[in-house]
Enzyme design. Structure first.
Site, PDB file in Angstrom:
ATOM      1  N   ASP A  52       0.832  -1.197   0.000  1.00 12.49           N
ATOM      2  CA  ASP A  52       0.000   0.000   0.000  1.00 12.49           C
ATOM      3  C   ASP A  52       0.868   1.249   0.000  1.00 12.49           C
ATOM      4  OD1 ASP A  52       0.730   0.623   2.688  1.00 12.49           O
ATOM      5  OD2 ASP A  52      -0.856  -0.678   3.451  1.00 12.49           O
ATOM      6  N   LYS A  74      -5.169   2.108  -0.827  1.00 12.50           N
ATOM      7  CA  LYS A  74      -6.465   2.775  -0.756  1.00 12.50           C
ATOM      8  C   LYS A  74      -6.235   4.084  -0.024  1.00 12.50           C
ATOM      9  CE  LYS A  74      -8.491  -0.470   1.542  1.00 12.50           C
ATOM     10  NZ  LYS A  74      -7.280  -1.300   1.738  1.00 12.50           N
ATOM     11  N   MET A 185      -5.954   7.739  10.911  1.00 14.39           N
ATOM     12  CA  MET A 185      -6.835   8.159   9.817  1.00 14.39           C
ATOM     13  C   MET A 185      -7.876   9.185  10.264  1.00 14.39           C
ATOM     14  SD  MET A 185      -7.370   4.326   8.243  1.00 14.39           S
ATOM     15  CE  MET A 185      -7.649   3.617   9.880  1.00 14.39           C
TER      16      MET A 185
END
Length: 270
Positions: A52, A74, A185
């Site tokens: 990632d 992502k 996040m």
């Protein structure tokens, strides 16, 4: 022989990566020195490394010469593969006889969706193993000289994901614990969660807080502020993901740790 080869040569029981198997490995928060030896063994043997965007380029550079790198990240607001597509890609690569290393930033089982991938592999009958990594929440705090726990300050530390803040979630119980909260996040929802939800839940605006961006990399930045000022300060200073946010009294110990470290260094100088 490289330093890594010399280290591996001294180790017994190096795991063998069999064809058709998948390893779900954590790459840590960025610094390649935080890789586990098993993750390094996976990089050395893998045919395909599915990674990632949070995996540092210095980590990817340790892949074996036979390895093909495949990006499967992502990132919010950008076109990207769905989790279902990534999981099925791992199955397809393994069934084709490849040694597949699924490399994630931090730890695959801490907000890394590694559990979903493991369930897909198990359902498909694909052999896999999980290699834990240094989770970004702990690695970032250590890099910023903020202790996750400290006697007399806190009895626990809470990890929380800040994405999907529009979902029905009650932040008040977390705020009432009085224990530090480490957010993953959360940057796009920082004002809503920090300035609104946590203070409405009972945390004082003066509660110490920090943003740690790009932890353990050459781009690392640390912002110290109060909870009430954090979102505004982060916006004014252009802090962006990837970043970890920590809220709680442990942040206040940063200057003590840095001061003691500076003093110790000074004493050791000739």
């Amino acid at each position: 022989m490289t330093a890594w080869d010399a280290l591996a040569a001294r180790r017994t029981g190096v795991p063998i990566f069999a064809p058709g198997h998948v390893w779900l490995a954590g790459a840590g928060p960025g610094d390649p020195g935080l890789l586990t030896l098993d993750a390094l063994a996976g990089l050395a043997q893998a045919d395909v490394v599915v990674h990632d965007a949070l995996v540092d380029e210095r980590v990817l550079a340790l892949a074996g010469p036979q390895a093909r790198l495949e990006f499967a990240g992502k990132r919010g607001g950008k076109p990207s593969a769905t989790q279902a597509d990534i999981s099925q890609r791992l199955v397809a690569l393994a069934r084709a006889g490849h040694r597949v290393l699924r490399l994630k930033g931090g730890d695959p089982f801490v907000f890394g969706r590694g559990g979903e991938e493991a369930m897909t592999l198990a359902s498909a009958g694909v052999p896999y193993r999980v290699i834990p990594g240094v989770t970004a929440g702990l690695g970032a705090l250590a890099a910023a000289a903020i202790p996750a726990t400290l006697r007399g300050v806190n009895r626990a530390v809470i990890f929380a994901a800040g994405h999907g803040a529009d979902e029905d979630f009650d932040w008040a119980p977390l705020a009432r614990t009085g224990q530090p909260i480490v957010f993953y996040m959360v940057m796009y929802n920082l004002e809503r969660i920090a300035a609104a939800a946590l203070m409405q839940g009972g945390l004082a605006p003066e509660t110490p807080a920090a943003v740690i961006a790009s932890a353990t990399t050459p781009k690392e930045r640390v912002l110290i502020a109060t909870l009430g000022e954090l979102a505004t300060a982060a916006r004014e200073q252009k802090f962006e993901p990837p970043a970890i946010v920590v809220v709680g009294d442990i942040v206040d110990r940063r200057m003590q740790l840095l001061g003691e470290a500076t003093a110790a260094t000074t004493k050791e100088m000739p």
